[in-house]
Design an enzyme around this catalytic site. Sequence first.
Site, PDB file in Angstrom:
ATOM      1  N   LYS A 115      56.701  74.491 -57.666  1.00 22.20           N
ATOM      2  CA  LYS A 115      56.721  73.217 -58.094  1.00 22.20           C
ATOM      3  C   LYS A 115      56.667  72.592 -56.856  1.00 22.20           C
ATOM      4  O   LYS A 115      56.642  73.250 -55.564  1.00 22.20           O
ATOM      5  CB  LYS A 115      58.271  72.755 -58.677  1.00 22.20           C
ATOM      6  CG  LYS A 115      59.325  72.860 -57.612  1.00 22.20           C
ATOM      7  CD  LYS A 115      60.602  71.937 -57.681  1.00 22.20           C
ATOM      8  CE  LYS A 115      61.696  71.903 -56.838  1.00 22.20           C
ATOM      9  NZ  LYS A 115      62.593  70.842 -57.074  1.00 22.20           N
ATOM     10  N   LYS A 117      59.618  68.736 -51.406  1.00 23.91           N
ATOM     11  CA  LYS A 117      59.415  68.150 -50.058  1.00 23.91           C
ATOM     12  C   LYS A 117      60.078  69.048 -49.002  1.00 23.91           C
ATOM     13  O   LYS A 117      59.584  68.582 -47.644  1.00 23.91           O
ATOM     14  CB  LYS A 117      60.254  66.697 -50.018  1.00 23.91           C
ATOM     15  CG  LYS A 117      61.732  66.955 -50.499  1.00 23.91           C
ATOM     16  CD  LYS A 117      62.134  65.342 -50.692  1.00 23.91           C
ATOM     17  CE  LYS A 117      63.077  65.119 -51.680  1.00 23.91           C
ATOM     18  NZ  LYS A 117      64.511  65.451 -51.595  1.00 23.91           N
ATOM     19  N   LYS A 155      66.323  78.707 -52.135  1.00 24.62           N
ATOM     20  CA  LYS A 155      66.554  78.331 -50.802  1.00 24.62           C
ATOM     21  C   LYS A 155      66.849  79.402 -49.779  1.00 24.62           C
ATOM     22  O   LYS A 155      66.465  79.373 -48.409  1.00 24.62           O
ATOM     23  CB  LYS A 155      67.405  77.154 -50.450  1.00 24.62           C
ATOM     24  CG  LYS A 155      67.146  75.709 -51.482  1.00 24.62           C
ATOM     25  CD  LYS A 155      67.365  74.625 -50.603  1.00 24.62           C
ATOM     26  CE  LYS A 155      66.392  73.424 -51.227  1.00 24.62           C
ATOM     27  NZ  LYS A 155      66.792  72.109 -51.053  1.00 24.62           N
TER      28      LYS A 155
HETATM   29  P1  ATP Z   1      63.422  70.249 -52.234  1.00 25.61           P
HETATM   30  O1  ATP Z   1      62.274  70.930 -52.437  1.00 25.61           O
HETATM   31  O2  ATP Z   1      63.665  70.123 -50.756  1.00 25.61           O
HETATM   32  O3  ATP Z   1      64.677  70.814 -52.732  1.00 25.61           O
HETATM   33  P2  ATP Z   1      62.751  68.230 -54.182  1.00 25.61           P
HETATM   34  O4  ATP Z   1      61.393  68.052 -53.791  1.00 25.61           O
HETATM   35  O5  ATP Z   1      62.906  69.085 -55.368  1.00 25.61           O
HETATM   36  O6  ATP Z   1      63.647  68.644 -52.890  1.00 25.61           O
HETATM   37  P3  ATP Z   1      64.892  66.644 -54.950  1.00 25.61           P
HETATM   38  O7  ATP Z   1      65.641  65.654 -54.025  1.00 25.61           O
HETATM   39  O8  ATP Z   1      65.665  68.112 -55.041  1.00 25.61           O
HETATM   40  O9  ATP Z   1      63.388  67.072 -54.471  1.00 25.61           O
HETATM   41  O10 ATP Z   1      64.595  65.939 -56.401  1.00 25.61           O
HETATM   42  C1  ATP Z   1      64.554  64.771 -56.600  1.00 25.61           C
HETATM   43  C2  ATP Z   1      64.350  64.593 -57.908  1.00 25.61           C
HETATM   44  O11 ATP Z   1      62.789  64.840 -58.019  1.00 25.61           O
HETATM   45  C3  ATP Z   1      64.851  65.576 -59.112  1.00 25.61           C
HETATM   46  O12 ATP Z   1      65.284  64.844 -60.344  1.00 25.61           O
HETATM   47  C4  ATP Z   1      64.007  66.540 -59.280  1.00 25.61           C
HETATM   48  O13 ATP Z   1      64.003  67.214 -60.570  1.00 25.61           O
HETATM   49  C5  ATP Z   1      62.702  65.772 -59.283  1.00 25.61           C
HETATM   50  N1  ATP Z   1      61.505  66.632 -58.844  1.00 25.61           N
HETATM   51  C6  ATP Z   1      61.626  67.407 -57.712  1.00 25.61           C
HETATM   52  N2  ATP Z   1      60.517  67.994 -57.539  1.00 25.61           N
HETATM   53  C7  ATP Z   1      59.638  67.760 -58.722  1.00 25.61           C
HETATM   54  C8  ATP Z   1      58.568  68.317 -59.083  1.00 25.61           C
HETATM   55  N3  ATP Z   1      57.817  69.045 -58.338  1.00 25.61           N
HETATM   56  N4  ATP Z   1      58.236  67.798 -60.415  1.00 25.61           N
HETATM   57  C9  ATP Z   1      58.887  66.983 -61.025  1.00 25.61           C
HETATM   58  N5  ATP Z   1      60.151  66.697 -60.673  1.00 25.61           N
HETATM   59  C10 ATP Z   1      60.542  66.952 -59.340  1.00 25.61           C
END
Ligand code: ATP
Length: 327
Positions: free
Chosen positions: A195, A198, A112
């Site tokens: 990965k 969002k 981040k």
């Molecule tokens: P950001 O990228 O804004 O940090 P994020 O997309 O990683 O957000 P989170 O709210 O951090 O979303 O994650 C919610 C859940 O989704 C967590 O359990 C995380 O491990 C899972 N997750 C997030 N991104 C992925 C991905 N690309 N593939 C599989 N699981 C994911």
Amino acid sequence: MKQRIFSGVQPSGNLHIGNYLGAIKNWVELQDEYESIFCVVDLHAITVPQDPETLRKKTIEIAKIYLAAGIDPEKSSIFIQSHVPEHAELAWILNTIAKIPELEKMTQFKDKLQKESRESASVGLFDYPALMAADILLYNTQTVPVGEDQIQHIELTRTLAKRFNHRFGDTFIIPEPFVRKEGMRIMGLDDPIKKMSKSAKSEYNYISLIDSEETVRRKIKKAVTDSGTEIVYSDDKPALKNLINIYSLLSEKSSKEIEQMYAGKGYADFKNDLAEVIINFLKPFQEKINALSDEKVLEILKQGAEKVRPLAKQKLDEVKKKIGFVL
Ligand code: ATP
Ligand code: LTN
């Protein structure tokens, strides 16, 4: 006695199919076997700059997504993190247990920082894992179902719990992460090395759970692919591998079957069908979301908070006593 699981998602950005496949889908499958607590972690969402109106809207939207995905409020508790103030209180206490270098090592924090400058990053962002540890430890959680990217935070939670127990006597259960091999890491459509996220800069990185049919088709058409023309599942073709993974997880077909289906065909056929597979998954999901009213969802969230708060209070009181606070 059933074991307890706890997990959460931040109400920031648009939940994408990676969040669904990596996390929420597993929760639905686990809720019969475990006593389940699922949280909308709004305190975490304010660690980066945010718009209050969007936060309010997203908080309810995430809860709708939990429900539409199949989380049953009769079986599982779902609630908003800020409705149970014990989370912030325990996080403060854990701040005094955590060490600066431990937090500096966290990959999510470092990632981040790359997205925004160090000068503008908040202390809350740095401290994010202590709050996450509080979420987990407040409920005597044994198992934490998450995507692979969260394992490091759970390791830190374990370290903090052990350190506290060592200093003040047995208080916290040491939790274990639970990561499913399938779906653990869905990669970005525009960059298969990172990965799906969002908070990605481009909306072409992800398929949101609320994307329209037209948007899904457009994003899949634009998704990067590897050199070559054949549909093969292999580590040297990370973009294609990721698309096949998504296809496979949403259609229950194995990667082998998918390879066979597209033998002799090109990327265009594969991508067209993949878009349809995603749309067929999203359609009933979105219908369920649209059928839920904000009022009904808020009521479910308030009941959830009422149900879990006594557990949180009991644990926090135990912690306060152990560290010498006068109750
Ligand atoms: P950001 O990228 O804004 O940090 P994020 O997309 O990683 O957000 P989170 O709210 O951090 O979303 O994650 C919610 C859940 O989704 C967590 O359990 C995380 O491990 C899972 N997750 C997030 N991104 C992925 C991905 N690309 N593939 C599989 N699981 C994911
Ligand atoms: N940090 C997690 C969200 C989260 C969480 C939790 C997950 C906050 N508290 C407790 C599991 C348990 C994330 O970014 N995905």
